[in-house]
Design a protein around this motif. Structure first.
Motif, PDB file in Angstrom:
ATOM      1  N   GLU A   1       0.828  -1.205   0.000  1.00 40.27           N
ATOM      2  CA  GLU A   1       0.000   0.000   0.000  1.00 40.27           C
ATOM      3  C   GLU A   1       0.868   1.263   0.000  1.00 40.27           C
ATOM      4  O   GLU A   1       0.486   2.280  -0.579  1.00 40.27           O
TER       5      GLU A   1
ATOM      6  N   TRP B   1      -6.652  -2.088  -5.857  1.00 45.08           N
ATOM      7  CA  TRP B   1      -6.570  -1.267  -4.647  1.00 45.08           C
ATOM      8  C   TRP B   1      -7.250   0.081  -4.854  1.00 45.08           C
ATOM      9  O   TRP B   1      -7.989   0.549  -4.001  1.00 45.08           O
TER      10      TRP B   1
ATOM     11  N   SER C   1     -10.352   1.714  -2.861  1.00 44.04           N
ATOM     12  CA  SER C   1      -9.888   2.753  -1.943  1.00 44.04           C
ATOM     13  C   SER C   1     -10.604   4.069  -2.225  1.00 44.04           C
ATOM     14  O   SER C   1     -10.616   4.543  -3.358  1.00 44.04           O
TER      15      SER C   1
END
Length: 146
Positions: free
Chosen positions: A2, A58, A62
């Motif tokens: 991340e 992601w 997100s």
């Protein structure tokens, strides 16, 4: 992982001249997905490794992901004349004739677009060869006929 994605999101592609140069030279359409693919490719190649598929997964999950709209808006704001001027300046700087390059070298001036390497002599004697000398074709033919 991340952390890499967050660094990618915060990377300022707008001020990176190498990315902008490649973006200006590309002939593909500038939709969001293509631009994101170009950014991911560039970041992976020149900044640090990033998994493109994992990043896309992601970013879709997100909520705090930076969009690429800002870059598209900046490209749209540039006028055609600005783009032509920058492209003309680039081609003029990179297309020197041999005579012009020779003149610059003889005058001790830097050649535009040339990379200046920092090469210094080691002042050491060369090491002797460790390999045997290969025989010449006529030497191998004469030794095998004897």
């Amino acid at each position: 992982m991340e952390d890499v994605f967050l660094r990618f999101d915060s990377y300022d592609f707008e001020v990176d001249p190498r990315f902008q140069d490649g973006l200006n030279r590309s002939s593909c359409s500038r939709d969001e997905t293509k631009l994101l693919d170009m950014k991911l490719f560039y970041y992976n190649r020149f900044v640090e490794p990033i998994d493109q598929t994992k990043y896309k997964q992601w970013s879709s999950s997100s909520p705090h992901v930076k969009t690429v709209d800002c870059c598209l808006e900046q490209l749209d704001r540039r006028t055609d004349s600005e783009i032509r001027k920058s492209q003309t300046a680039e081609t003029e700087a990179t297309q020197l004739s041999f005579v012009e390059v020779m003149r610059l070298v003889q005058e001790g001036k830097e050649v535009p677009g040339a990379i200046k390497l920092d090469i210094k002599p080691s002042n050491q004697s060369p090491t002797p060869s460790q390999m045997e000398r290969m025989l010449k074709p006529w030497e191998t033919a004469s030794s095998s006929s004897k």
